[in-house]
Design an enzyme around this catalytic site. Structure first.
Site, PDB file in Angstrom:
ATOM      1  N   SER B  93      84.353 -43.459 111.256  1.00  0.00           N
ATOM      2  CA  SER B  93      85.134 -43.683 109.990  1.00  0.00           C
ATOM      3  C   SER B  93      83.898 -44.163 108.900  1.00  0.00           C
ATOM      4  O   SER B  93      83.330 -45.301 109.146  1.00  0.00           O
ATOM      5  CB  SER B  93      86.280 -44.760 110.047  1.00  0.00           C
ATOM      6  OG  SER B  93      86.870 -44.993 108.672  1.00  0.00           O
ATOM      7  N   HIS B 107      84.574 -41.376 101.106  1.00  0.00           N
ATOM      8  CA  HIS B 107      85.213 -41.813 102.566  1.00  0.00           C
ATOM      9  C   HIS B 107      85.541 -40.507 103.376  1.00  0.00           C
ATOM     10  O   HIS B 107      85.868 -39.530 102.916  1.00  0.00           O
ATOM     11  CB  HIS B 107      86.480 -42.199 102.262  1.00  0.00           C
ATOM     12  CG  HIS B 107      87.701 -42.216 103.491  1.00  0.00           C
ATOM     13  ND1 HIS B 107      88.558 -41.456 103.608  1.00  0.00           N
ATOM     14  CD2 HIS B 107      87.671 -43.274 104.446  1.00  0.00           C
ATOM     15  CE1 HIS B 107      89.100 -41.712 104.876  1.00  0.00           C
ATOM     16  NE2 HIS B 107      88.486 -42.786 105.346  1.00  0.00           N
TER      17      HIS B 107
END
Lengths: 298, 298
Positions: B93, B107
């Site tokens: 992540s 992201h």
């Protein structure tokens, strides 16, 4: 029997006026932006926001009277049989983000719910709590002493409920040094409940203003400002991820700028920030552990 | 048949290494803080955080392999029969908060779940998305073109899922200009799913790096910086109030500093900020409306 909504509404509006006037008195030039917005069906929203002051970096003192067709799920978590019912709610909700890191942030909320068509279903909720960036025992004792005088016999339970509610489970950290908190409140019936709510509302300025007076001119530097902005991150985390009031606001379709006016003006998030042992910042963290602030107070 | 967890874990760790190395290449001196934390039962957490760089104000590139006794509710909302089962999850992540307001925030998340003791219950999830502060058509088209090449026939559905997921209902506002997003993914079976995940993972740097190269030295002033910090408020709102991944992290008892390392370094919230008609800021708001960025791209 439920308290008349108009009486509660009038009290909240009058309280909003006096709080705004007193906070404005700290400011040489800045004034609250005042709006009065009538909502469909007879509701009223009175947002009051000030920002960029010499003492107050940002404050929101909101009044809302909502008339709703159906209670949203977040408002009925503990009363699921009320979900979907028409309701009325009046609330005053305030937050103050002072500029000087030695002045604590504060929050107050008082609200009154009446569920239409369900006999006897009304309650008050609310409270006020204090979130210092530096722990001054004198301030915290004064805050709790004023709260205790207002809440009377209910102070110990309301103080415990406040410590319980303003807690960040993901940080295992209390938000601040507490105050009073109550919900689903009908104790003693309508007159006694409303009287208690008024005592608590009336105690807010006497609890907070002396602290502001004492700290607002205390010199500070970048270190304290930096700590303040960092600690405000916890406030944003609490409001956005945990607070039932904010979640209710996000779901209710209320004016989003009013709901989120409580968010701090400037926030920083820093990874694994170290708190030096024995520092004033470490002393704050210690002060966050709930305790009886009135024991041996002086 | 499930993909072997070790293969996925090795791919995610190698991807984490190459992304950190490439991001570090933007920085003359700052380096990622690297930690390797073994968790009880054979899990592994590899947080990588950099802050205060010349190009990257803050970035977190995390790898986690969790071995859990019971799936938390937030992870099984759409698969309630799995609640409470032991599981393994591997995830990479990342989030990048650049300093220059002309460089978009980005992201990426890729994850693999296997539920122990439930035959055939495994899935991939993830995607990447772009959140500009100023809309440059060239950047956005490049981003989506690279995403489309990686996702192939699945791009239209993954693009639509991304627009759908990265949306702030309380603002009625998309978070950014999208990218690809997928969840509960088993399409084509284990080998095909894992190959697709690898194509998407491998596409991240080619999608993002050219945009950073193009914008990182573009001059900006206080106005653009101010807008960037203000828009980052939406990011914090999404992560804290809406994002399933963050909610899972908050509930899971994972290391909170890793979970919230994604939060922006500096955020401002401003009441009723006006966006001047015809301004570059208004152009961003317009660009947030989902569209087919590849139609008539050039």
């Amino acid at each position: 029997m439920a308290v008349d909504m108009h009486e509660v509404r009038n009290y909240f509006i009058q309280l909003q006026e006096s709080i705004c006037a007193r906070l404005e008195a700290f400011e040489p030039t800045m004034r609250f932006l005042r709006e009065d917005i009538e909502t469909p069906g007879g509701g009223l929203s009175r947002p009051r926001v000030i920002a960029g002051g010499e003492v107050i970096e940002k404050a929101a003192v909101q009044f809302t009277h909502s008339i709703g067709a159906a209670l949203p799920p977040s408002a009925t978590e503990r009363n699921p049989h009320l979900a979907g019912r028409p309701f009325q709610a009046a609330a005053i909700s305030l937050i103050v983000h002072p500029l000087n890191p030695y002045v604590p942030t504060t929050h107050m909320n008082l609200r009154y719910f009446v569920v239409d068509g369900v006999d006897g279903t009304w309650y008050f909720g609310g409270g006020f709590d204090l979130t210092p960036f530096y722990a001054n025992r004198q301030d915290i004792v004064h805050w709790h002493r004023t709260a205790a005088a207002a809440a009377g016999e209910h102070y110990p339970a309301m103080k415990a409920a406040c410590d319980d509610y303003f807690y960040l489970p993901h940080r295992q950290e209390p938000r601040g040094v507490g105050g009073v908190f109550f919900d689903d409140w009908t104790t003693g019936g309508d007159a006694a409940s409303f009287a208690l709510v008024q005592r608590i509302g009336d105690a807010f300025l006497p609890a907070y203003v002396p602290i502001v007076e004492r700290r607002k001119d205390q010199p500070y530097r970048e270190r304290e400002r930096n700590w303040q902005c960092y600690r405000r991150g916890r406030y944003a985390e609490f409001n956005l991820a945990i607070d039932r009031g904010t979640r209710y606001g996000l779901q209710s379709g209320r004016r989003i700028e009013s709901v989120l006016a409580s968010l701090p003006p400037v926030v920083t998030w820093e990874y694994q920030r170290a708190i030096p042992h024995g520092s004033p910042e470490a002393a704050l963290m210690d002060a966050l552990t709930p305790r009886d602030w009135l024991a041996n107070a002086d």
